[in-house]
Design an enzyme around this catalytic site. Structure first.
Site, PDB file in Angstrom:
ATOM      1  N   SER A 251       0.834  -1.203   0.000  1.00 26.71           N
ATOM      2  CA  SER A 251       0.000   0.000   0.000  1.00 26.71           C
ATOM      3  C   SER A 251       0.861   1.242   0.000  1.00 26.71           C
ATOM      4  O   SER A 251       2.021   1.210   0.393  1.00 26.71           O
ATOM      5  CB  SER A 251      -0.886   0.000   1.240  1.00 26.71           C
ATOM      6  OG  SER A 251      -0.043   0.185   2.366  1.00 26.71           O
ATOM      7  N   LYS A 252       0.244   2.300  -0.462  1.00 32.89           N
ATOM      8  CA  LYS A 252       0.933   3.588  -0.569  1.00 32.89           C
ATOM      9  C   LYS A 252       1.542   4.027   0.755  1.00 32.89           C
ATOM     10  O   LYS A 252       2.559   4.675   0.789  1.00 32.89           O
ATOM     11  CB  LYS A 252      -0.080   4.662  -0.981  1.00 32.89           C
ATOM     12  CG  LYS A 252      -0.401   4.670  -2.441  1.00 32.89           C
ATOM     13  CD  LYS A 252      -1.346   5.800  -2.748  1.00 32.89           C
ATOM     14  CE  LYS A 252      -2.773   5.289  -2.680  1.00 32.89           C
ATOM     15  NZ  LYS A 252      -3.811   6.130  -3.180  1.00 32.89           N
TER      16      LYS A 252
END
Ligand code: GLU
Length: 470
Positions: A251-252
């Site tokens: 995830s970012k």
């Protein structure tokens, strides 16, 4: 066996191409090239609310930067285009209506409020939150009033199972009663992913649908659409999803995910692809560094592990360094030179970059390490890490010796400077430190004699005179 045609279908809803999509692209690309098949890019831009301006262009240019050349796509065309879903809306509508006509889909005009209420009730009773079938039971017709909002939903059988065979995971089975009557056409008239993906994969003659694990739960809906429309399904393979080092989904927040970040940081495409290849797969002999061509020789789709190992940027950094360093061939050096030149946005002369490669190849891990180390080749240092103001006398003597040199080559420079240091009885380490600072501004630099040869006699003398002028 029929012709192999595979695709990746990115949605332009993010800043750029997601590193997880690069992984899927790599697998599809290798699979296609192994079989003389076609590798296709289709832009899935039907989610109008999440569209990000410029995303499509960035996605396509990132794919090209990575060297995953595609055969058909939104900008290169192909026999079954257009390859942008927003340009194919009539097609989807036509198939949705066919599904309704044959009772395999239905009009639904339930209001968002009713659906909310329905979900709340289901949740409070611990039931799965899926459509309760109201409009299906009432055999709702297409609303006559043009202003009335409606959607078209897929009619999922209430009983039985929907199953498919996944190349990587074997048989996967879903209970129909737990599958949602998926919206196929939204109230804005656009299709959802589920309808568009099936229509396009069919019309574009996709033979293998190779995508990430996160789409497994959508696949039974797709299978039902294939069956309802009397179409052959492609072969399905759901690859592993990339994970953060703590095993959570990439995830970012925990890992950089956009290709543009990797590009900016000075990672090279060869290393990125090689590193991704190791996610869920390995060479028969276990070697870690290999080319795409080698991967094509040995890759077997069904051997892909269902659970992907962690994607660790530090490991990628190590591999990037290995790539830059390991190959001493002339062709690799030329390639590295071009990559540095491009990375520096063509602002620095290619001929000089070319000359510096042998000096720095062992010293950099990423292309971004190049300029801090080599900026002095292109301009006089702005800062000096040591004060040389009390070294005027010494510098004058250095100038005198270097002025005499006819042949400004590293060996001659080295010998002349060594002789001077010996004559003046200055410790080598000190002497060369002063000289290094005068040339590069820094205590640590690429090898000095070679660097001076690249700078050239005029520039070297100019940099020395800077310290002797009043
Ligand atoms: N548009 C989907 C995505 O963004 C494609 C999924 C698929 O390959 O079917 O990943």
């Amino acid at each position: 066996m029929k012709d192999v045609r595979v695709r990746i279908a990115p949605s332009p809803t993010g800043e750029d191409l997601h590193i997880g999509n690069v992984y899927t692209a790599l697998i599809n690309y290798v699979f296609a090239r192994q079989r003389n098949g076609k590798f296709i890019i289709r832009i899935e831009d039907t989610d109008r609310a999440r569209l990000v301006p410029g995303s499509e262009q960035r996605i396509l240019s990132s794919i090209k930067w990575l060297g995953l050349n595609y055969d058909e796509g939104p900008d290169v065309g192909g026999p079954y285009g257009p390859y942008r879903q927003s340009e194919r809306l009539d097609l989807y509508r036509q198939y949705a209506e066919k599904l309704v006509k044959e009772d395999n889909a239905f009009y639904c005009n339930c209001s968002p409020e009713r659906l909310d209420e329905m979900r709340k009730q289901q949740q409070s009773r611990g039931f799965p939150t899926i459509y309760d079938g109201k409009c299906k039971r009432e055999h709702n017709q297409k609303p006559k009033n043009k202003n009335e909002k409606y959607v078209i939903r897929l009619n999922i059988p209430e009983e039985g199972k929907t199953e498919f065979e996944d190349v990587i995971r074997g048989k996967i089975s879903f209970e129909n009663r737990l599958i949602d009557d998926q919206v196929l056409i939204k109230s804005d008239g656009f299709p959802t992913y589920h309808l568009a993906v099936v229509v396009d994969d069919h019309l574009m003659k996709i033979s293998h649908c190779i995508r990430a694990e996160e789409w497994i739960s959508s696949t039974p809906k797709h299978i039902l659409i294939y069956n309802y429309l009397g179409w052959h399904q492609p072969i399905f393979a759901h690859g592993p999803i990339l994970r953060n080092p703590d095993k959570s989904k990439l995830s970012k927040r925990k890992n950089p995910v956009w290709v543009s970040w990797y590009k900016q940081q000075g990672f090279i495409p060869e290393a990125i692809l090689n590193y991704l290849a190791l996610m869920g797969w390995s060479m028969p002999d276990g070697k870690e560094i290999f080319s795409l061509n080698e991967m094509m020789k040995y890759f077997i789709l069904k051997d892909l592990k269902a659970i992907g190992p962690a994607f660790d940027v530090r490991k990628l950094e190590w591999m990037n360094g290995e790539y830059i360093r390991k190959n001493q061939s002339a062709s690799w050096r030329t390639k590295l030179k071009s990559q540095i030149y491009e990375y520096l946005e063509k602002k620095y002369p290619e001929e000089i970059i070319d000359k510096t490669i042998p000096l720095i190849q062992e010293r950099i891990k990423k292309l971004s390490d190049y300029l801090p180390l080599c900026e002095f080749f292109f301009q006089q240092p702005q800062k000096y890490e040591l004060d040389l103001s009390d070294k005027k006398g010494l510098i004058k003597q250095i100038i005198e010796e270097l002025e005499k040199l006819q042949n400004f080559k590293e060996d001659d420079i080295g010998e002349t400077m060594q002789n001077l240091a010996t004559m003046l009885k200055i410790k080598n380490s000190e002497f060369f430190m002063f000289l290094r600072i005068a040339m590069t501004g820094k205590k640590i630099s690429p090898p000095l004699n070679e660097s001076m040869e690249i700078l050239g006699k005029d520039e070297v003398l100019k940099r020395l005179r800077y310290f002797t002028s009043e």
